[in-house]
Design a protein around this motif. Structure first.
Motif, PDB file in Angstrom:
ATOM      1  N   SER A   4      36.524 -14.191  41.643  1.00 29.87           N
ATOM      2  CA  SER A   4      35.857 -13.444  42.713  1.00 29.87           C
ATOM      3  C   SER A   4      36.749 -12.326  43.230  1.00 29.87           C
ATOM      4  CB  SER A   4      35.478 -14.388  43.856  1.00 29.87           C
ATOM      5  OG  SER A   4      34.589 -15.388  43.427  1.00 29.87           O
ATOM      6  N   GLN A   5      38.047 -12.611  43.381  1.00 32.42           N
ATOM      7  CA  GLN A   5      38.989 -11.580  43.829  1.00 32.42           C
ATOM      8  C   GLN A   5      39.090 -10.455  42.801  1.00 32.42           C
ATOM      9  OE1 GLN A   5      42.520 -13.886  44.457  1.00 32.42           O
ATOM     10  NE2 GLN A   5      41.979 -14.456  46.552  1.00 32.42           N
ATOM     11  N   SER A   6      39.088 -10.814  41.511  1.00 31.12           N
ATOM     12  CA  SER A   6      39.141  -9.802  40.459  1.00 31.12           C
ATOM     13  C   SER A   6      37.912  -8.914  40.507  1.00 31.12           C
ATOM     14  CB  SER A   6      39.232 -10.479  39.082  1.00 31.12           C
ATOM     15  OG  SER A   6      40.400 -11.253  38.968  1.00 31.12           O
ATOM     16  N   PHE A   7      36.751  -9.521  40.733  1.00 29.08           N
ATOM     17  CA  PHE A   7      35.505  -8.755  40.830  1.00 29.08           C
ATOM     18  C   PHE A   7      35.571  -7.755  41.979  1.00 29.08           C
ATOM     19  CE2 PHE A   7      32.391 -11.943  38.678  1.00 29.08           C
ATOM     20  CZ  PHE A   7      33.129 -11.827  37.502  1.00 29.08           C
ATOM     21  N   LEU A   8      36.088  -8.191  43.123  1.00 26.73           N
ATOM     22  CA  LEU A   8      36.178  -7.303  44.280  1.00 26.73           C
ATOM     23  C   LEU A   8      37.158  -6.160  44.028  1.00 26.73           C
ATOM     24  CD1 LEU A   8      36.117  -9.800  47.287  1.00 26.73           C
ATOM     25  CD2 LEU A   8      34.333  -8.184  46.608  1.00 26.73           C
ATOM     26  N   ILE A   9      38.260  -6.465  43.364  1.00 30.52           N
ATOM     27  CA  ILE A   9      39.244  -5.422  43.039  1.00 30.52           C
ATOM     28  C   ILE A   9      38.604  -4.363  42.147  1.00 30.52           C
ATOM     29  CG2 ILE A   9      41.380  -4.943  41.778  1.00 30.52           C
ATOM     30  CD1 ILE A   9      42.393  -7.690  42.750  1.00 30.52           C
ATOM     31  N   ILE A  10      37.857  -4.807  41.128  1.00 32.46           N
ATOM     32  CA  ILE A  10      37.208  -3.871  40.214  1.00 32.46           C
ATOM     33  C   ILE A  10      36.126  -3.075  40.935  1.00 32.46           C
ATOM     34  CG2 ILE A  10      35.847  -3.676  38.099  1.00 32.46           C
ATOM     35  CD1 ILE A  10      38.839  -4.359  37.760  1.00 32.46           C
ATOM     36  N   PHE A  11      35.462  -3.708  41.885  1.00 32.54           N
ATOM     37  CA  PHE A  11      34.461  -3.009  42.689  1.00 32.54           C
ATOM     38  C   PHE A  11      35.089  -1.812  43.404  1.00 32.54           C
ATOM     39  CE2 PHE A  11      32.645  -2.461  46.975  1.00 32.54           C
ATOM     40  CZ  PHE A  11      31.344  -2.094  46.648  1.00 32.54           C
TER      41      PHE A  11
END
Length: 364
Positions: A4-11
């Motif tokens: 989830s943190q990786s997804f937010l970073i990529i966002f």
């Protein structure tokens, strides 16, 4: 939690790339002498068509920086490698506008071949009268899905042209697939769907209703390609769920490309690869603008999305109620076909010449 943190970073990386593309576009335009002039261009401004390139680069960042599982990373890598041929070709088209439709189609075909080669896919068997038996033959099934990817990928490009239409249709399609994957406990597809939705949402912040950046051919092809591949993988791995759900999920772009092909080839006697301005969303735009209903092109552009909501939103609204019953899926598809053709036939062909408007006799 780590994913989830990786997804937010990529966002946020995607947001940053989009912002940089927008603020640097004026200088890029001067360097490449950019001047987009097309019959299908209904936007009054010279807007960067770099949204798809930003999404592709963001996926590269995700692959090299995430702590996602091995199977998620492998699927992302496969999508990146296989989509590279048409991303490279359409990136030139989005900047220089000198790439032929035939070359773009060829690059998508190459990308599809690479995807089928590098990623092991269990191709689903669809229960279609007569054709269903043929699809049990492996070589015919492979050709069927190869052509299916080409059709769907081009379908998403055909519906691109007004603010938010292709991107919102993509979000609805992917969210519908996410719903099925969540219920089937298919964490691979659900995770990829979540990532793609975040990337499209970041793009939409600048695209609708501001119109500061467009997907371009790269973005439309990339989203169509990813959606078609994810659908094939999901229904191949989950044979207990009717693959007819896939037709419902991609109904709008699929109908647009199939109808446009038949219309150009049989009715207008022109090449199916030749672009024209008689797609449903463009007819709606010119009806509002040239009839005097809405003269402001930006407002007119933004109004197309909500006015076609019945087409792009229906799959997501219908999916929870019909996905377990094939007959209800068929009924939903038939109703949406009727809605699409009712829309299309009801809209006259209106074109603007020298500031004056006139309606052509042919509605189809």
């Amino acid at each position: 939690l780590i994913i989830s943190q990786s997804f937010l970073i990529i966002f946020f990386i995607n947001l940053f790339l989009l912002f940089i593309a927008i603020i640097s576009w004026k200088r890029v335009r001067m360097i490449v002498n950019y001047n987009y002039d097309s019959a299908q261009n209904i936007n009054p401004d010279q807007v960067p068509r770099l949204g798809g390139i930003c999404i592709y680069v963001s996926l590269i960042f995700f692959y090299y920086s995430s702590f996602a599982s091995e199977n998620i990373n492998f699927l992302i890598m496969s999508l990146l490698i296989s989509s590279f041929p048409f991303v490279a070709v359409t990136a030139f088209e989005d900047i220089f506008h000198n790439i032929s439709p035939a070359l773009r189609l060829l690059s998508i075909a190459l990308g599809t071949y690479i995807m089928f080669y590098v990623y092991e896919i269990n191709f689903p068997i669809i229960d279609i009268p007569v054709l269903g038996k043929l699809l049990e033959i492996e070589s015919i099934r492979l050709i069927f899905y190869f052509l299916g990817v080409l059709v769907v990928t081009n379908g998403f490009n055909l519906i691109d042209g007004t603010n938010g239409l292709a991107s919102t249709t993509s979000i609805v399609s992917i969210f519908s697939l996410f719903f099925l994957a969540y219920n089937a406990q298919d964490l691979l597809i659900a995770s990829i769907c979540s990532l793609i939705i975040l990337l499209i949402f970041a793009f939409s912040i600048f695209n609708f209703p501001l119109g500061k950046i467009f997907l371009g051919d790269t973005g439309a092809y990339l989203l169509g390609f990813i959606i078609s591949i994810l659908l094939i993988i999901f229904f191949g791995n989950n044979p207990n769920i009717s693959p007819w759900n896939a037709v419902l999920i991609i109904f709008y772009p699929l109908t647009e490309v199939c109808f446009s092909f038949v219309r150009k080839l049989l009715y207008e006697k022109t090449s199916p690869l030749k672009p024209d301005m008689w797609h449903l969303h463009i007819k709606l735009f010119f009806l509002m603008h040239d009839s005097g209903l809405v003269r402001n092109k930006k407002i007119n552009n933004n109004l197309v999305l909500p006015m076609l909501a019945l087409l792009w939103m229906s799959p997501m609204l219908l999916m929870p109620w019909v996905y377990q019953n094939t007959q209800l899926i068929w009924a939903s598809i038939i109703v949406l076909f009727i809605v699409y053709f009712s829309y299309y036939i009801a809209l006259p062909r209106i074109i603007s010449q020298n500031g004056l408007s006139k309606s052509t006799e042919k509605n189809i």
